[in-house]
Every structure is written in structure tokens, then in C-alpha cells.
Design a protein around this motif. Sequence first.
Motif, PDB file in Angstrom:
ATOM      1  N   THR A 101       0.999  -1.104  -0.044  1.00 17.34           N
ATOM      2  CA  THR A 101       0.106   0.075  -0.066  1.00 17.34           C
ATOM      3  C   THR A 101       1.069   1.282   0.089  1.00 17.34           C
ATOM      4  O   THR A 101       0.562   2.286  -0.706  1.00 17.34           O
ATOM      5  CB  THR A 101      -0.840  -0.138   1.169  1.00 17.34           C
ATOM      6  N   GLY A 102       1.896   1.192   0.568  1.00 18.89           N
ATOM      7  CA  GLY A 102       2.841   2.351   0.827  1.00 18.89           C
ATOM      8  C   GLY A 102       3.318   2.814  -0.462  1.00 18.89           C
ATOM      9  O   GLY A 102       3.388   3.786  -0.981  1.00 18.89           O
ATOM     10  N   ILE A 103       3.944   1.758  -1.160  1.00 20.92           N
ATOM     11  CA  ILE A 103       4.580   1.810  -2.480  1.00 20.92           C
ATOM     12  C   ILE A 103       3.602   2.207  -3.440  1.00 20.92           C
ATOM     13  O   ILE A 103       3.912   3.309  -4.353  1.00 20.92           O
ATOM     14  CB  ILE A 103       5.143   0.582  -2.847  1.00 20.92           C
ATOM     15  N   PHE A 175       4.376   5.253   7.051  1.00 23.11           N
ATOM     16  CA  PHE A 175       5.894   5.243   7.460  1.00 23.11           C
ATOM     17  C   PHE A 175       6.666   4.738   5.936  1.00 23.11           C
ATOM     18  O   PHE A 175       7.518   5.286   5.587  1.00 23.11           O
ATOM     19  CB  PHE A 175       6.291   4.244   8.517  1.00 23.11           C
ATOM     20  N   ILE A 176       6.186   3.699   5.334  1.00 23.51           N
ATOM     21  CA  ILE A 176       6.815   3.232   4.185  1.00 23.51           C
ATOM     22  C   ILE A 176       6.739   4.203   2.969  1.00 23.51           C
ATOM     23  O   ILE A 176       7.512   4.408   2.097  1.00 23.51           O
ATOM     24  CB  ILE A 176       6.120   1.874   3.760  1.00 23.51           C
ATOM     25  N   ASP A 181       9.151   7.827  -0.669  1.00 23.01           N
ATOM     26  CA  ASP A 181       8.963   9.358  -1.335  1.00 23.01           C
ATOM     27  C   ASP A 181      10.172  10.103  -0.925  1.00 23.01           C
ATOM     28  O   ASP A 181      10.934  10.636  -1.921  1.00 23.01           O
ATOM     29  CB  ASP A 181       8.048  10.334  -0.443  1.00 23.01           C
ATOM     30  N   GLU A 182      11.045  10.099   0.155  1.00 24.23           N
ATOM     31  CA  GLU A 182      12.331  10.332   0.555  1.00 24.23           C
ATOM     32  C   GLU A 182      13.598   9.916  -0.517  1.00 24.23           C
ATOM     33  O   GLU A 182      14.432  10.510  -0.844  1.00 24.23           O
ATOM     34  CB  GLU A 182      12.565  10.239   1.757  1.00 24.23           C
ATOM     35  N   ILE A 207      13.589   0.513  -5.518  1.00 22.50           N
ATOM     36  CA  ILE A 207      12.862   0.721  -4.473  1.00 22.50           C
ATOM     37  C   ILE A 207      12.971  -0.583  -3.698  1.00 22.50           C
ATOM     38  O   ILE A 207      13.087  -0.652  -2.491  1.00 22.50           O
ATOM     39  CB  ILE A 207      11.353   1.134  -4.769  1.00 22.50           C
ATOM     40  N   ARG A 208      12.934  -1.614  -4.299  1.00 22.36           N
ATOM     41  CA  ARG A 208      12.898  -3.166  -3.710  1.00 22.36           C
ATOM     42  C   ARG A 208      14.254  -3.262  -2.859  1.00 22.36           C
ATOM     43  O   ARG A 208      14.059  -3.749  -1.883  1.00 22.36           O
ATOM     44  CB  ARG A 208      12.922  -4.266  -4.757  1.00 22.36           C
ATOM     45  N   LEU A 209      15.413  -2.888  -3.554  1.00 23.58           N
ATOM     46  CA  LEU A 209      16.553  -3.160  -2.963  1.00 23.58           C
ATOM     47  C   LEU A 209      16.624  -1.969  -1.694  1.00 23.58           C
ATOM     48  O   LEU A 209      17.284  -2.377  -0.914  1.00 23.58           O
ATOM     49  CB  LEU A 209      17.657  -2.833  -3.889  1.00 23.58           C
TER      50      LEU A 209
END
Length: 343
Positions: A101-103, A175-176, A181-182, A207-209
Amino acid sequence: MMRHIISSKRVWIGMMFLALLLSASLSYPLYEKHLPQPERFLYNEKQELIDKAPYNPLQAPPFGSDRLGVPLLYKILEGAKYTIGFAIFVSVFRIIFGAATGILLSMYAKRLKGITKGISQSFYNIPTIFMAYILIIPVYITLGINDPVPPTQWIIILFQLAVAVGVALPALTVFIMNEVDEHSKQEYIISAQLMGGSKWYIIRTHIRLFLKDKLFILFMQHVVQSMILFAHLGLLQCFIGGTRDIEMDFGEYKPISLTSEWSGLIGIDRYEYNLAPWIVLGPMFAFAITIFFLNLIAAGVKDAMEKRVLVITKSIKQPKTPYKKHEGFQFAAASVHSKTADS
């Protein structure tokens, strides 16, 4: 990364403890019949009553027994697989749903970020245990908490675990989302976007790594948080899986946990603390020592991550090329004067 984790002594110690505890718990039904059977009353050779349950830790080491004479060690071993298993189950699904959900919100639904953050902030001032209790207790009472049939018992368990997953999702998702975003502001991700890289490519490649290590740490932290949540629910008489009433003396009934889950052991016997404090302290000690080793694993993984970052940082630095002094070096003007003098 895995090399540093495997070489960490703290990770090894924590994993060995959990492996031994779960192995003993899973194999408990096999050797249960060979263990000494509990007795509520003790008699001497003349059949005179000399003592009755509950027995203190000196009489029934190491944790003593309950009012039925059952050693608390048996109950702790029986309930370990449920306590740790439920906590791992909840933590896994929290991480899966929270990360997904965060991604998605960060990469595909940027307009919903403000709404999601607002909803999440509204839950910050409400303790998680209150939300879980309010959602669980109506279904818990409606389906029957006393000795439910196996299908109903599993419905209760799955519903309780689903609520335990859901109450932590808003904060975890935000949080994720903020972390993604950062991280998306990094130059190499911006360069990949300018060169035509799709969002799915950036998620799969970058992003996965970036999230892989952080999600493992979050997983260990949420295992601990799930166990604490179960302990709070047990104190509020909301037991994982339901209870069964057993008749004691003179028509007195005493509830027991159907799964022997540790929070149920604490919640059911909390009123007996003044009579026999070891009945409550035994499961509490099991909770505390298990949480300690889970935190030990998390600390070992953090150290492994820091070592990897340090190695990468050192490998990136270019070694300085030392200046070599050339022997026999002299100015051109000096050499011209020397030739003139010779001639």
C-alpha cells in the motif's frame, strides 16, 4: 548482506533459542504422554494430605504449577508455537500489506497521500489495544468464547489475527510511503525517470533493494509489537482462540485457554497473583525472554546493515595516488648554463 548476518553472534544466539523453543513446542504432543502426570493433592505413605496445588517453583521446577497441579512449563511449551506463530503471522501480513500500500500510494496515487496521512494521524492518539479490543470483542462474544467447536474456533482466531494486522496498517503504510518518497529524491532515481524508466522498473530495480533491509527490521519489530498486543488482549479477557470452563471444587468453574497461548495464561490467572504469583510470573517470564531474543536478532541485523554500508563506503573512495619524486630532475636553465661553462 547475508554474510554479515550469518556471522553475527547475536543473530545466531537468538535464532538458536527460537529454534529450540519452537522445536520443543511442536514436538510437545509426542512426548506429553511420557511426562509425569500432574496431581492436585500430595499424600504421604500413610495417605495423609501433605500439600495441594498450586505448587511453588521449588516443588515443581522451574516455574511451579497452577491450581490443577499442571506444571507451568508444560503450558508454556504447549503455547509457545501458538504465541510465536500468531505473532509471526500478524507481522508478515502487516509488512506485506503495508509495503504494498505504501509503495502504490507513493508511486501511483500521489493525490491520496494527504488523505492517507490525515487518516493515519487521527489514529495516533488512540492506543492500538483499544481499537483491537473494540473490534474483536463483539464477534468474540457472539460466536461463543467458551469451548467453541473447531470451525468456530478457527473463525475466531482468524478474525482476531485479521484485526491485529489491520490496526497497525495505517501507521505502517504512512511510514513506508514517506520512506519511498524520500528515497525517490535520489539523483540516480531521477536520472532513471528522465531516461524513460517506468515506475514498475524503478520499484523493481531501486525501491525493492532500498526497502529490503528496512522491511526485515520492521518485521522483527512488529513480531514484538504483536506479542505485546496479545498480552494486552489477554489482560482484557480477550483470549486468542477462546476458553473452556473446567469444574473445580464445590461447583466452582475455572476457565482455561484452549490454545495455552501465553497471553491467555496471564489473563486467566491474573486474579491468582496474590495467592500464587508464580502462576502469572511464569508466562510473563516466557514473554520477556522471547522478546529479549527477538530484539537481539534485530540488533544483530542492524549491525550487519551498518557493516555493509561501511564496506560499500570504503570501496567507493578512490585511493590517493602518491607523488613520486623523480631523481636527477633539474631545471632546463641550469642545464644550459652547465653546458656553456663546459665549452
